[in-house]
Write a protein that holds these residues in place. Sequence first.
Motif, short mmCIF file in Angstrom:
data_model
loop_
_atom_site.label_atom_id
_atom_site.label_comp_id
_atom_site.label_asym_id
_atom_site.label_seq_id
_atom_site.Cartn_x
_atom_site.Cartn_y
_atom_site.Cartn_z
N SER A 133 6.57 9.59 -21.57
CA SER A 133 7.48 9.36 -20.46
C SER A 133 8.80 10.09 -20.62
O SER A 133 9.34 10.64 -19.67
N ASP A 134 9.34 10.10 -21.84
CA ASP A 134 10.61 10.78 -22.10
C ASP A 134 10.69 11.17 -23.56
O ASP A 134 9.99 10.62 -24.41
N TYR A 135 11.61 12.12 -23.83
CA TYR A 135 11.82 12.63 -25.18
C TYR A 135 13.32 12.82 -25.33
O TYR A 135 13.92 13.58 -24.58
N LEU A 136 13.94 12.08 -26.26
CA LEU A 136 15.39 12.12 -26.42
C LEU A 136 15.80 12.59 -27.81
O LEU A 136 15.16 12.22 -28.80
N TYR A 137 16.86 13.35 -27.85
CA TYR A 137 17.43 13.79 -29.13
C TYR A 137 18.58 12.87 -29.52
O TYR A 137 19.45 12.57 -28.70
N LYS A 138 18.56 12.40 -30.77
CA LYS A 138 19.65 11.60 -31.32
C LYS A 138 20.75 12.55 -31.79
O LYS A 138 20.43 13.61 -32.29
N PRO A 139 21.99 12.16 -31.73
CA PRO A 139 22.46 10.93 -31.09
C PRO A 139 22.49 11.13 -29.57
O PRO A 139 22.69 12.22 -29.08
N PHE A 140 22.28 10.04 -28.86
CA PHE A 140 22.30 10.11 -27.41
C PHE A 140 23.30 9.09 -26.88
O PHE A 140 23.66 8.14 -27.55
N ASP A 141 23.72 9.32 -25.67
CA ASP A 141 24.65 8.44 -24.98
C ASP A 141 23.94 7.13 -24.63
O ASP A 141 22.83 7.16 -24.07
N ASN A 142 24.54 5.99 -24.95
CA ASN A 142 23.92 4.69 -24.67
C ASN A 142 23.62 4.48 -23.20
O ASN A 142 22.57 3.94 -22.85
N ASP A 143 24.52 4.90 -22.33
CA ASP A 143 24.29 4.72 -20.89
C ASP A 143 23.09 5.54 -20.42
O ASP A 143 22.25 5.06 -19.66
N LYS A 144 22.99 6.77 -20.91
CA LYS A 144 21.84 7.61 -20.56
C LYS A 144 20.55 6.99 -21.10
O LYS A 144 19.53 6.94 -20.41
N PHE A 145 20.60 6.50 -22.34
CA PHE A 145 19.46 5.85 -22.95
C PHE A 145 18.99 4.66 -22.11
O PHE A 145 17.80 4.52 -21.80
N LEU A 146 19.94 3.82 -21.69
CA LEU A 146 19.58 2.64 -20.90
C LEU A 146 19.02 3.03 -19.52
O LEU A 146 18.11 2.36 -19.01
N GLN A 147 19.54 4.10 -18.93
CA GLN A 147 19.00 4.58 -17.66
C GLN A 147 17.54 4.99 -17.83
O GLN A 147 16.69 4.70 -16.98
N ILE A 148 17.24 5.67 -18.93
CA ILE A 148 15.86 6.11 -19.19
C ILE A 148 14.97 4.89 -19.43
O ILE A 148 13.83 4.87 -18.97
N ILE A 149 15.48 3.90 -20.14
CA ILE A 149 14.70 2.66 -20.36
C ILE A 149 14.37 2.03 -19.01
O ILE A 149 13.21 1.73 -18.73
N LYS A 150 15.37 1.85 -18.18
CA LYS A 150 15.17 1.21 -16.88
C LYS A 150 14.19 2.01 -16.02
O LYS A 150 13.36 1.43 -15.32
N LYS A 151 14.30 3.33 -16.07
CA LYS A 151 13.40 4.18 -15.28
C LYS A 151 11.94 3.99 -15.73
O LYS A 151 11.03 3.97 -14.89
N ASN A 152 11.72 3.82 -17.01
CA ASN A 152 10.36 3.77 -17.54
C ASN A 152 9.76 2.35 -17.63
O ASN A 152 8.56 2.22 -17.73
N ILE A 153 10.62 1.35 -17.58
CA ILE A 153 10.12 -0.01 -17.75
C ILE A 153 10.01 -0.73 -16.40
O ILE A 153 9.36 -1.74 -16.30
N GLY A 154 10.64 -0.19 -15.38
CA GLY A 154 10.56 -0.78 -14.06
C GLY A 154 11.45 -1.98 -13.86
O GLY A 154 12.17 -2.41 -14.69
#
Length: 124
Positions: free
Chosen positions: A103-124
């Motif tokens: 679903s997604d591939y993220l490089y650390k370190p990442f922005d927490n807000d961006k991370f949470l947006q990706i979580i919400k997008k993928n978890i519904g």
Amino acid sequence: MSKNILLVDDEELVVRSLSRLLTIEGYSVTIARSGMEAIKKVKEGDFDLIIADVRMPELDGVETIRRIRAYLRQSNKKSIPEILITGYTDRDRYEEAVGLKVSDYLYKPFDNDKFLQIIKKNIG
């Protein structure tokens, strides 16, 4: 009802910080510190999302995802969206992840807000 997330990473700092962030956001987090432990946890419970580190000893995140998918198919269980995270720029691993269509591939370190947006997008 909170969504269940399986967090797979061998780095203590990453596990603590992401687990805390996700819990504050209302998610239920289960931690696996290795690929083999992650596979065991998937066999024991139900998850709405898997977040896995790419580089781990013994069984890396890409192979862990492959094995979890094989188990889910063999058991006639629904697929689980996956997000791979990494602190390394490894072109081969990235291409493997793209080939798996995670679903997604993220490089650390990442922005927490961006991370949470990706979580919400993928978890519904």
